[in-house]
Structures are given as C-alpha cells and as structure tokens.
Design a protein around this motif. Structure first.
Motif, PDB file in Angstrom:
ATOM      1  N   LEU A 186       0.842  -1.195   0.000  1.00 47.05           N
ATOM      2  CA  LEU A 186       0.000   0.000   0.000  1.00 47.05           C
ATOM      3  C   LEU A 186       0.879   1.247   0.000  1.00 47.05           C
ATOM      4  N   GLN A 187       0.556   2.174  -0.888  1.00 39.74           N
ATOM      5  CA  GLN A 187       1.285   3.440  -0.951  1.00 39.74           C
ATOM      6  C   GLN A 187       0.291   4.583  -0.868  1.00 39.74           C
ATOM      7  N   PRO A 188       0.635   5.673  -0.194  1.00 36.54           N
ATOM      8  CA  PRO A 188      -0.240   6.844  -0.172  1.00 36.54           C
ATOM      9  C   PRO A 188      -0.488   7.337  -1.590  1.00 36.54           C
ATOM     10  N   ASP A 189      -1.744   7.784  -1.880  1.00 38.60           N
ATOM     11  CA  ASP A 189      -2.093   8.219  -3.226  1.00 38.60           C
ATOM     12  C   ASP A 189      -1.240   9.385  -3.703  1.00 38.60           C
ATOM     13  N   ASN A 190      -0.893  10.319  -2.778  1.00 42.25           N
ATOM     14  CA  ASN A 190      -0.084  11.458  -3.228  1.00 42.25           C
ATOM     15  C   ASN A 190       1.326  11.015  -3.605  1.00 42.25           C
ATOM     16  N   GLN A 191       1.843  10.009  -2.867  1.00 41.86           N
ATOM     17  CA  GLN A 191       3.172   9.478  -3.209  1.00 41.86           C
ATOM     18  C   GLN A 191       3.122   8.732  -4.539  1.00 41.86           C
ATOM     19  N   LEU A 192       2.038   7.949  -4.744  1.00 41.04           N
ATOM     20  CA  LEU A 192       1.881   7.222  -5.997  1.00 41.04           C
ATOM     21  C   LEU A 192       1.763   8.188  -7.160  1.00 41.04           C
ATOM     22  N   GLY A 193       0.972   9.261  -6.984  1.00 35.65           N
ATOM     23  CA  GLY A 193       0.814  10.247  -8.051  1.00 35.65           C
ATOM     24  C   GLY A 193       2.120  10.903  -8.418  1.00 35.65           C
ATOM     25  N   GLU A 194       2.957  11.171  -7.409  1.00 37.61           N
ATOM     26  CA  GLU A 194       4.251  11.795  -7.675  1.00 37.61           C
ATOM     27  C   GLU A 194       5.149  10.847  -8.470  1.00 37.61           C
ATOM     28  N   LYS A 195       5.142   9.547  -8.110  1.00 33.43           N
ATOM     29  CA  LYS A 195       5.967   8.575  -8.820  1.00 33.43           C
ATOM     30  C   LYS A 195       5.517   8.424 -10.274  1.00 33.43           C
ATOM     31  N   ILE A 196       4.181   8.388 -10.471  1.00 32.22           N
ATOM     32  CA  ILE A 196       3.651   8.247 -11.823  1.00 32.22           C
ATOM     33  C   ILE A 196       3.957   9.490 -12.654  1.00 32.22           C
ATOM     34  N   GLY A 197       3.824  10.683 -12.014  1.00 27.13           N
ATOM     35  CA  GLY A 197       4.163  11.911 -12.715  1.00 27.13           C
ATOM     36  C   GLY A 197       5.612  11.939 -13.150  1.00 27.13           C
ATOM     37  N   ASN A 198       6.494  11.484 -12.258  1.00 29.18           N
ATOM     38  CA  ASN A 198       7.913  11.415 -12.618  1.00 29.18           C
ATOM     39  C   ASN A 198       8.145  10.424 -13.744  1.00 29.18           C
ATOM     40  N   ARG A 199       7.466   9.286 -13.701  1.00 25.22           N
ATOM     41  CA  ARG A 199       7.638   8.260 -14.721  1.00 25.22           C
ATOM     42  C   ARG A 199       7.255   8.790 -16.103  1.00 25.22           C
ATOM     43  N   ARG A 200       6.121   9.473 -16.198  1.00 25.92           N
ATOM     44  CA  ARG A 200       5.685   9.898 -17.534  1.00 25.92           C
ATOM     45  C   ARG A 200       6.580  10.973 -18.114  1.00 25.92           C
ATOM     46  N   TRP A 201       7.123  11.840 -17.264  1.00 25.06           N
ATOM     47  CA  TRP A 201       8.037  12.867 -17.791  1.00 25.06           C
ATOM     48  C   TRP A 201       9.403  12.265 -18.121  1.00 25.06           C
ATOM     49  N   PHE A 202       9.785  11.202 -17.429  1.00 29.55           N
ATOM     50  CA  PHE A 202      11.029  10.515 -17.768  1.00 29.55           C
ATOM     51  C   PHE A 202      10.885   9.811 -19.117  1.00 29.55           C
ATOM     52  N   ILE A 203       9.699   9.230 -19.358  1.00 30.82           N
ATOM     53  CA  ILE A 203       9.426   8.621 -20.670  1.00 30.82           C
ATOM     54  C   ILE A 203       9.500   9.679 -21.761  1.00 30.82           C
ATOM     55  N   VAL A 204       8.915  10.846 -21.513  1.00 28.88           N
ATOM     56  CA  VAL A 204       8.997  11.952 -22.472  1.00 28.88           C
ATOM     57  C   VAL A 204      10.458  12.309 -22.757  1.00 28.88           C
ATOM     58  N   ALA A 205      11.286  12.308 -21.714  1.00 30.29           N
ATOM     59  CA  ALA A 205      12.700  12.647 -21.891  1.00 30.29           C
ATOM     60  C   ALA A 205      13.408  11.648 -22.799  1.00 30.29           C
ATOM     61  N   VAL A 206      13.110  10.359 -22.620  1.00 31.54           N
ATOM     62  CA  VAL A 206      13.743   9.340 -23.467  1.00 31.54           C
ATOM     63  C   VAL A 206      13.271   9.476 -24.914  1.00 31.54           C
ATOM     64  N   ILE A 207      11.967   9.726 -25.104  1.00 33.00           N
ATOM     65  CA  ILE A 207      11.453   9.935 -26.461  1.00 33.00           C
ATOM     66  C   ILE A 207      12.125  11.149 -27.092  1.00 33.00           C
ATOM     67  N   PHE A 208      12.274  12.211 -26.301  1.00 32.76           N
ATOM     68  CA  PHE A 208      12.946  13.424 -26.780  1.00 32.76           C
ATOM     69  C   PHE A 208      14.354  13.097 -27.296  1.00 32.76           C
ATOM     70  N   ILE A 209      15.118  12.336 -26.510  1.00 34.53           N
ATOM     71  CA  ILE A 209      16.481  11.975 -26.923  1.00 34.53           C
ATOM     72  C   ILE A 209      16.462  11.144 -28.201  1.00 34.53           C
ATOM     73  N   ALA A 210      15.509  10.206 -28.281  1.00 32.79           N
ATOM     74  CA  ALA A 210      15.408   9.364 -29.479  1.00 32.79           C
ATOM     75  C   ALA A 210      15.119  10.211 -30.713  1.00 32.79           C
ATOM     76  N   ILE A 211      14.214  11.175 -30.578  1.00 36.23           N
ATOM     77  CA  ILE A 211      13.864  12.012 -31.724  1.00 36.23           C
ATOM     78  C   ILE A 211      15.004  12.955 -32.084  1.00 36.23           C
ATOM     79  N   VAL A 212      15.781  13.387 -31.079  1.00 36.15           N
ATOM     80  CA  VAL A 212      16.965  14.202 -31.370  1.00 36.15           C
ATOM     81  C   VAL A 212      17.853  13.483 -32.377  1.00 36.15           C
ATOM     82  N   PHE A 213      18.142  12.218 -32.105  1.00 37.23           N
ATOM     83  CA  PHE A 213      19.068  11.496 -32.982  1.00 37.23           C
ATOM     84  C   PHE A 213      18.366  10.946 -34.220  1.00 37.23           C
TER      85      PHE A 213
END
Length: 440
Positions: A10-37
C-alpha cells in the motif's frame, strides 16, 4: 489518507501520483532523446551534401534521388508503423525502429559505392517512421488534454534539437576525422538509446490511462476498422494537410544547409557555427505555440478549437518565404527561415494532437502513420521539383510555391477536419437518447 495497492504494498495516493508523474516525464525525456538522434541521422546528408556530391560524383538531381529514396521508404513505412503501434504497442515498435535506423547509419558509413549508400538511406527511411506514431500513442495514453499538446511538443522538440546539434557536430566530426565517422557515431548512440527505451518504458496504470483517454478523442472504447477509417472525411483532411505542408519542413532539413553553402556562400565551418539557428528558433517557437493552445484549453476553449486558432495564426507568417531570393545576405536568409521553421514545426507538433482529439484513441497511431506517409510522399514530389529547378531556373519559383502551402492547409483544416465517431458509438448515443423520457 487514501492508499493504493501497488506491487503488493500500500502506498499513499499522493506518493503514488508523484511517482507516476515522474515516470511519464522521464518517458517523455527518453522519447525526446530518441527524436533528437532520429533527426540528427537524417540531417547528416544535407550538411555533408558538397562532400558527398564529390565522393560519389553526384549533381543536384543525383542528390535529390538519394534523399527521395529515403523519403519514399519513409512514406511507405509510416502507415505500416502506425498500424504496428496500434497492434503491438509503442514499446516493441519503437525499440526495433531505433535499432534498425542505428544499423542503417553504421551501414552508411561503411558504404563504398553510391548504390550501397543509397540502400542504407532507404533502410533508414524504413526504420525512422516508427518513432512518431509510438510517441503520439504514448502522449495520448499518458497525458490528459490540458497537458497533451505541451507534452507532445516537448517530445517532438527533439526533431529541431537534432537539427540544431547536427551542423556543428557533423562539421566538427567530418573536419576532425572524416565523413564516415559521422555515421558511425550516430549509429552507436542510437543503439544505446534503444537499450534505454527498452528498460524505461511502461504502459500507464489504469487510472492514469482512463483520465487521459477521457479527453483523448470521441471514444476510448469504440474505434474504426482500417476500412472504416478510410471512409472518414477528417482522415482525408489531415493527410492532405500533411501532404501540402510537410514539404516546407523537408526543404529546411534537406535543402537549406546546401542552399546556404552553394547560393549564399557560407563554408562548412560557418554552417557549423550558424546553420543551427533556424532549428533552435523553430523549437522554442513551436513549444511556445503549443503551450499557447493548451492555455486556450485551460481558459475554456475546446481542445480542437484551440488548436485551429493557433495553427491559423502562425500560418499567416508563411507567405514571408516569398522574400527569400531578394534578401541581401546569408544571415538575412537564416533569420527569415527561422520564422518559416517556427510555422513548420508548430504545424508538425500540433496536427498529430488534432488527430488524437478527433479520432478514437485506438486509431490515433494509424492516423498518424497514414498522414505522415502522405506528408513524406508530398516531400518526395517536392524534392524532385527542387532538384530539377534549383540548378536550372533558380530558386525563385520554389519559394513562391512554399509561401502558400500552409495557408492552403488552413482552409483544409477548417473545412474537412472534425470529430469522427464510429458507427457503434453513434448507435449507442441514439439508443440512449431514445430511452430518455421528456419531463411532464
């Protein structure tokens, strides 16, 4: 405090939301790098144009043939890539796409004949389209409407960043070592990106996907079959928009660096110093226009209406292109094409978002693939036109044509593109309406 069960704990919802928010922006960062090259790889040939023309004994029409092989393969594979993403998901398709284009780059470096080089540029064209339908699918299922255009623009901003870093990096590698090393470096970096993507990407949790899909399109449960998709007016509107407007951006990618060297007198070193400026301007400008359209959504505009307002506004700048032959020097040309590049990228960033907001989410990648393929076909035809006229009658007629392509796309956007609902959804709506009894 509310809690959610994740991975057996069990994880607090605010902690879970923060982790998910970080995950989606990290995915965006990897896509950004892929499109750069992704864009760095395709820019190599335009920057090395004079060197490659000497190496393989090419004229402008021979150069146009090589980039048209790339673009033709790109056009063929784009719709297939969209279908593959909808069928197999973005993780697998993007992984094998990045792997494929990285090997194609290495192949370009080991080529000894123009035939071998052309083959590997074709292979690059077959592999690179996997990136953009994957990226759009990820943004559609991970981000709600109030963030979607901004997240999409940050991903696709990698295209112009790739075009920004390409001139100085390609010039430095070619001058310091040789032109083959440029292709080797691009290929090795791509292999590392493929590995990173494989370990980083995950599909979103159900509650995040449901929130995103609520604003993604007319339906998150119903979708068009491939055959039904081709009967929608909006598909033809979007593919015509890409067919007409994409060639201007392809000119910036494939012909502008050579034009600045051969017509405006810049050296390869100067291209490395200044050739990136229009692409930086395009990046910043297009992120800004995308954020503006999201701001309009937050102010109460419907997402589709906000996108149309923004695209119409920036398209009004496109006719400035007609002034290009009359500019006094190369730096005036760079300044003017910085504006034109903003127009191009604003449309390229946002038209896929429009597709995600007028079609069901299960069709988003297919629409992206089909329209991107038609954009590439438009570029093939335009590249042939440029190759025939650049060295004979001059560039004046080319710039006159380019000046009016985005205004024509505006007319198509307002007259042909609208939200599309599958028959099942319309029937469900009619059935619901039949059961609603009027108040006495």
């Amino acid at each position: 405090m509310f809690q959610t069960k994740v991975g057996g704990t069990l994880q607090p919802d605010n902690q879970l939301g923060e982790k998910i928010g970080n995950r989606r922006w990290f995915i965006v960062a990897v896509i950004f790098i892929a499109i750069v090259f992704n864009y760095f790889d395709r820019q190599i040939v335009s920057i090395l144009k004079p060197i490659l023309k000497d190496e393989f004994d090419l004229d402008d029409s021979g150069y146009a043939f090589i980039i048209n092989i790339f673009t033709f393969c790109y056009a063929i594979m784009y719709p297939v890539s969209g279908w593959m993403v909808d069928r197999f998901g973005p993780k697998l398709v993007m992984f094998f796409g990045v792997l494929g284009w990285s090997l194609a780059c290495i192949g370009g470096g080991i080529s000894r004949t123009v035939g071998q080089f052309t083959f590997f540029r074709g292979m690059l064209g077959l592999a690179e389209p996997t990136n953009f339908p994957s990226q759009l699918k990820v943004v559609t299922i991970w981000f709600p409407g109030k963030l979607r255009a901004t997240a999409n623009s940050l991903c696709v901003a990698g295209s112009s960043i790739g075009a920004i870093i390409a001139p100085p990096l390609v010039a430095w590698l070619a001058i310091t070592y040789n032109w083959k090393v440029v292709f080797y470096v691009a290929g090795i970096v791509g292999l590392l990106i493929a590995i990173l993507w494989w370990f980083v990407y995950r599909d979103p949790p159900d509650h995040i996907a449901k929130e995103a899909l609520r604003t993604a399109g007319p339906s998150s449960t119903h979708s068009f079959t491939w055959k039904q998709l081709w009967k929608t007016k909006s598909l033809y509107g979007i593919l015509l928009i890409r067919f007409i407007s994409d060639p201007v951006w392809y000119f910036c990618l494939f012909w502008l660096p050579g034009y600045l060297q051969e017509e405006s007198g810049l050296s390869l070193v100067q291209i490395g110093m200044f050739g990136w400026i229009p692409f930086l301007a395009a990046d910043l400008g297009a992120i800004g226009t995308s954020a503006w359209s999201d701001w309009l959504v937050r102010r109460g505009k419907k997402p589709f209406t906000a996108r149309k307002i923004m695209l119409t506004t920036v398209a009004a700048l496109a006719p400035l292109c007609i002034l290009t032959p009359y500019l006094p020097d190369a730096f005036s040309t760079i300044f003017l094409f910085s504006i034109i590049a903003i127009v191009c990228l604003s449309w390229l960033f946002t038209i896929p978002v429009v597709g995600s907001e007028v079609f069901p989410v299960k069709n988003v990648a297919s629409v992206m693939g089909i329209s991107g393929g038609f954009g590439a076909i438009g570029a093939v035809l335009f590249n042939y036109f440029v190759g025939q006229f650049m060295g004979t009658v001059g560039a004046n007629q080319i710039f006159i044509v380019m000046a009016f392509l985005h205004p024509i796309a505006v007319l198509i956007l307002w007259t042909m593109v609208r939200p599309e609902k599958p028959k099942e959804q319309r029937d469900q709506f009619d059935e619901t309406a039949d059961h609603i009894q009027p108040l006495p």
